[in-house]
Design an enzyme around this catalytic site. Structure first.
Site, mmCIF file in Angstrom:
data_model
loop_
_atom_site.group_PDB
_atom_site.id
_atom_site.type_symbol
_atom_site.label_atom_id
_atom_site.label_comp_id
_atom_site.label_asym_id
_atom_site.label_seq_id
_atom_site.Cartn_x
_atom_site.Cartn_y
_atom_site.Cartn_z
ATOM 1 N N CYS A 1 0.839 -1.207 0.000
ATOM 2 C CA CYS A 1 0.000 0.000 0.000
ATOM 3 C C CYS A 1 0.868 1.249 0.000
ATOM 4 C CB CYS A 1 -0.892 0.009 1.232
ATOM 5 S SG CYS A 1 -2.112 -1.298 1.214
ATOM 6 N N ARG B 1 8.205 4.366 2.803
ATOM 7 C CA ARG B 1 8.312 3.138 3.604
ATOM 8 C C ARG B 1 9.705 2.534 3.402
ATOM 9 N NH1 ARG B 1 2.883 -0.412 2.799
ATOM 10 N NH2 ARG B 1 3.603 -1.411 4.718
HETATM 11 N N1 EPU Z 1 10.284 1.929 9.010
HETATM 12 C C1 EPU Z 1 11.501 2.521 8.764
HETATM 13 N N2 EPU Z 1 12.534 1.725 8.351
HETATM 14 C C2 EPU Z 1 12.399 0.393 8.182
HETATM 15 C C3 EPU Z 1 11.162 -0.209 8.442
HETATM 16 C C4 EPU Z 1 10.097 0.590 8.856
HETATM 17 O O1 EPU Z 1 11.663 3.735 8.909
HETATM 18 O O2 EPU Z 1 13.380 -0.263 7.806
HETATM 19 C C5 EPU Z 1 9.168 2.773 9.454
HETATM 20 C C6 EPU Z 1 8.015 2.761 8.448
HETATM 21 O O3 EPU Z 1 8.208 3.704 7.426
HETATM 22 C C7 EPU Z 1 6.833 3.067 9.332
HETATM 23 C C8 EPU Z 1 7.203 2.369 10.657
HETATM 24 O O4 EPU Z 1 8.614 2.185 10.620
HETATM 25 O O5 EPU Z 1 6.787 4.451 9.549
HETATM 26 C C9 EPU Z 1 6.536 1.037 10.875
HETATM 27 O O6 EPU Z 1 6.711 0.214 9.729
HETATM 28 P P1 EPU Z 1 6.676 -1.386 9.838
HETATM 29 O O7 EPU Z 1 8.001 -1.886 9.384
HETATM 30 O O8 EPU Z 1 6.185 -1.786 11.172
HETATM 31 O O9 EPU Z 1 5.568 -1.740 8.763
HETATM 32 P P2 EPU Z 1 5.637 -2.791 7.602
HETATM 33 O O10 EPU Z 1 6.376 -4.008 8.025
HETATM 34 O O11 EPU Z 1 6.043 -2.114 6.344
HETATM 35 C C10 EPU Z 1 3.503 -4.034 8.403
HETATM 36 C C11 EPU Z 1 2.203 -4.462 7.780
HETATM 37 C C12 EPU Z 1 1.331 -3.238 7.518
HETATM 38 C C13 EPU Z 1 1.096 -2.524 8.839
HETATM 39 C C14 EPU Z 1 2.437 -2.177 9.515
HETATM 40 C C15 EPU Z 1 2.284 -1.564 10.888
HETATM 41 C C16 EPU Z 1 2.833 -6.438 6.581
HETATM 42 C C17 EPU Z 1 3.067 -7.106 5.273
HETATM 43 N N3 EPU Z 1 2.480 -5.150 6.539
HETATM 44 O O12 EPU Z 1 4.115 -3.161 7.461
HETATM 45 O O13 EPU Z 1 0.095 -3.742 7.052
HETATM 46 O O14 EPU Z 1 0.388 -1.329 8.610
HETATM 47 O O15 EPU Z 1 3.234 -3.370 9.639
HETATM 48 O O16 EPU Z 1 1.582 -2.417 11.739
HETATM 49 O O17 EPU Z 1 2.904 -7.063 7.624
HETATM 50 C C18 EPU Z 1 -1.993 -3.643 5.974
HETATM 51 O O18 EPU Z 1 -2.155 -4.824 6.286
HETATM 52 O O19 EPU Z 1 -2.910 -2.920 5.506
HETATM 53 C C19 EPU Z 1 -0.671 -3.039 6.156
HETATM 54 C C20 EPU Z 1 -0.309 -1.909 5.572
#
Ligand code: EPU
Length: 427
Positions: free
Chosen positions: A117, A122
């Protein structure tokens, strides 16, 4: 082109069963690569993100046997490729778990920068930091992330932000590393714990998942396992809000109430009636809704993946509500579409101010991402008139059979499939 056509106004009633968690499935399925014996995975949600992961597994050489709609056997013993095809990986976020899983087993992986999304910037810098700490060399060229390591050694990893993806990749890459890895400021979401439980059932030694310090003692090998994925917290929360917004009364089955506490307590404050049972929850929208303030923060706080849906419900609450998004830069893109349905919301950076309205009114709208799409479905179900929602492929990435489940609850929802040839003629 496909779209949902929703005649609003039907109160949802009856029972709905929640599917397996998307964000656990997209981590657990790539994790099977860490062993070279078959794994039987149950309660897999039948959604397009999972199909993409299956196609990737198959292209890497895994043998996939479909036992039934939600149960699959994966035999990774013939996986030898360590590069994930670019086009598949960029369709979704969870493809980055192949970075950690392939690195963990083969000490090499090459995967495109992930898609998923569009919620603002990200980055994956924390993932890369963790792979490097474990001894991998990392490069990003031509849109591909490539990792390689002579050997992987346990390390002390401190995440600068609480990251679900980073924490999961850290466990995947360190499960077979030499020595102990300590992951600090780890994410605590239920799907992080589910992945740790799956890895432990394969013979890994992981402690502390669900707290902010996870300890992984590397083991020499992992074996095949049978595992059932946890129910989807966000799918359950979405049906809770759909029931409330339509003034309905539904029983939501196959859930873990503990995972829903942050959603339940907020809905209770807004005026939604909730009764909790062991593995189900009854939700009734039988009282007037009152304003509330919501801040989306990491688990166990209110989930960002429920922020668009609760904002939609707050549109129907009396008074002014304030919703703050603390995880993503740009998770209010759905507001423009919600305004077409009559919402009175102003957004300043990461804060939305919502003035209550008496009802939504139908209009053609577009899903801008997965949860934005779910929010539009909720608004449409409660709206006066017929709403058409386009770009529903976003919704189908994460909700199993949403149309059928809602219809069984009494909603008037149809999926229209308009062949491209018809569209071409119309243009
Ligand atoms: N972030 C960084 N650097 C990184 C990784 C993350 O700055 O290396 C920042 C991101 O930009 C964000 C925050 O840390 O501001 C949290 O990001 P996170 O890594 O937790 O999110 P994600 O792994 O990209 C997963 C889910 C998302 C959900 C988020 C938060 C999956 C595949 N996706 O994303 O799910 O919103 O965690 O809980 O597990 C959804 O299902 O609709 C969805 C978007």
């Amino acid at each position: 082109m496909e779209k949902y056509v929703i005649q609003g106004g039907s109160r949802l009633h009856g029972e709905v069963s929640i599917s397996g968690a998307k964000n656990a499935a997209v981590a657990i399925l790539p994790a099977t690569i860490l062993c070279n014996e078959p794994c039987l995975i149950e309660n897999i949600p039948n959604i397009s993100d999972v199909s993409t992961i299956m196609k990737i597994l198959s292209e890497l050489g895994a043998k996939i046997t479909v036992i039934n709609k939600n149960t699959i056997e994966i035999d990774p013993s013939n996986v030898h490729r360590t590069e994930v095809p670019y086009e598949k990986a960029r369709q979704m976020r969870g493809s980055y778990y192949f970075l950690g899983a392939l690195l963990g087993r083969f000490h090499h992986s090459k995967v495109s920068l992930p898609g998923g999304c569009d919620l603002g910037v990200r980055p994956i810098d924390q993932h890369i930091k963790c792979f490097k700490a474990l001894g991998a060399h990392a490069s990003v060229e031509f849109g591909m992330v490539e990792l390689s390591a002579g050997k992987l050694e346990g390390a002390h990893i401190y995440f600068d932000v609480s990251t679900v993806g980073g924490t999961i990749n850290a466990m995947l890459a360190s499960a077979l590393a030499e020595g102990q890895t300590i992951i600090e400021n780890a994410a605590k979401e239920p799907h992080v714990v589910d992945l740790a439980n799956f890895l432990n059932s394969m013979g890994a030694d992981i402690m502390g998942a669900g707290t902010d310090v996870i300890k992984v003692r590397g083991v020499k090998r992992l074996h095949g396992a049978s595992y059932s994925i946890i129910p989807d917290q966000i799918e359950a929360g979405t049906y809770m809000i759909a029931a409330a917004a339509t003034r309905g009364d539904i029983l939501i089955k196959n859930i873990i109430p503990k995972h829903l506490e942050c959603i339940t307590s907020k809905l209770d404050k807004i005026g939604v009636t909730i009764m909790e049972y062991d593995d189900s929850i009854r939700v009734m929208g039988d009282k007037p809704f009152v304003k509330a303030n919501v801040k989306a923060i990491p688990y166990p706080g209110f989930p960002t993946d429920m922020q668009p849906q609760i904002s939609t419900l707050l549109c129907l609450a009396e008074g002014t509500s304030i919703v703050t998004e603390s995880i993503f830069d740009n998770r209010f893109r759905y507001v423009d579409e919600l305004r077409r349905l009559g919402a009175n919301i102003s957004v300043d950076s990461r804060t939305a101010v919502i003035e209550g309205i008496s009802k939504f009114t139908a209009a053609p709208v577009k899903a801008t991402d997965l949860r934005a799409g779910a929010a539009l479905v909720i608004a449409a179900l409660s709206a006066e008139g017929v709403t058409e929602i386009e770009d529903i492929h976003h919704i189908e990435r994460g909700y199993e059979n949403i149309e059928g489940k809602l219809r069984a609850l009494g909603a008037d929802i149809k999926k229209l499939i308009i062949p491209d040839s018809v569209l071409d003629q119309a243009l």
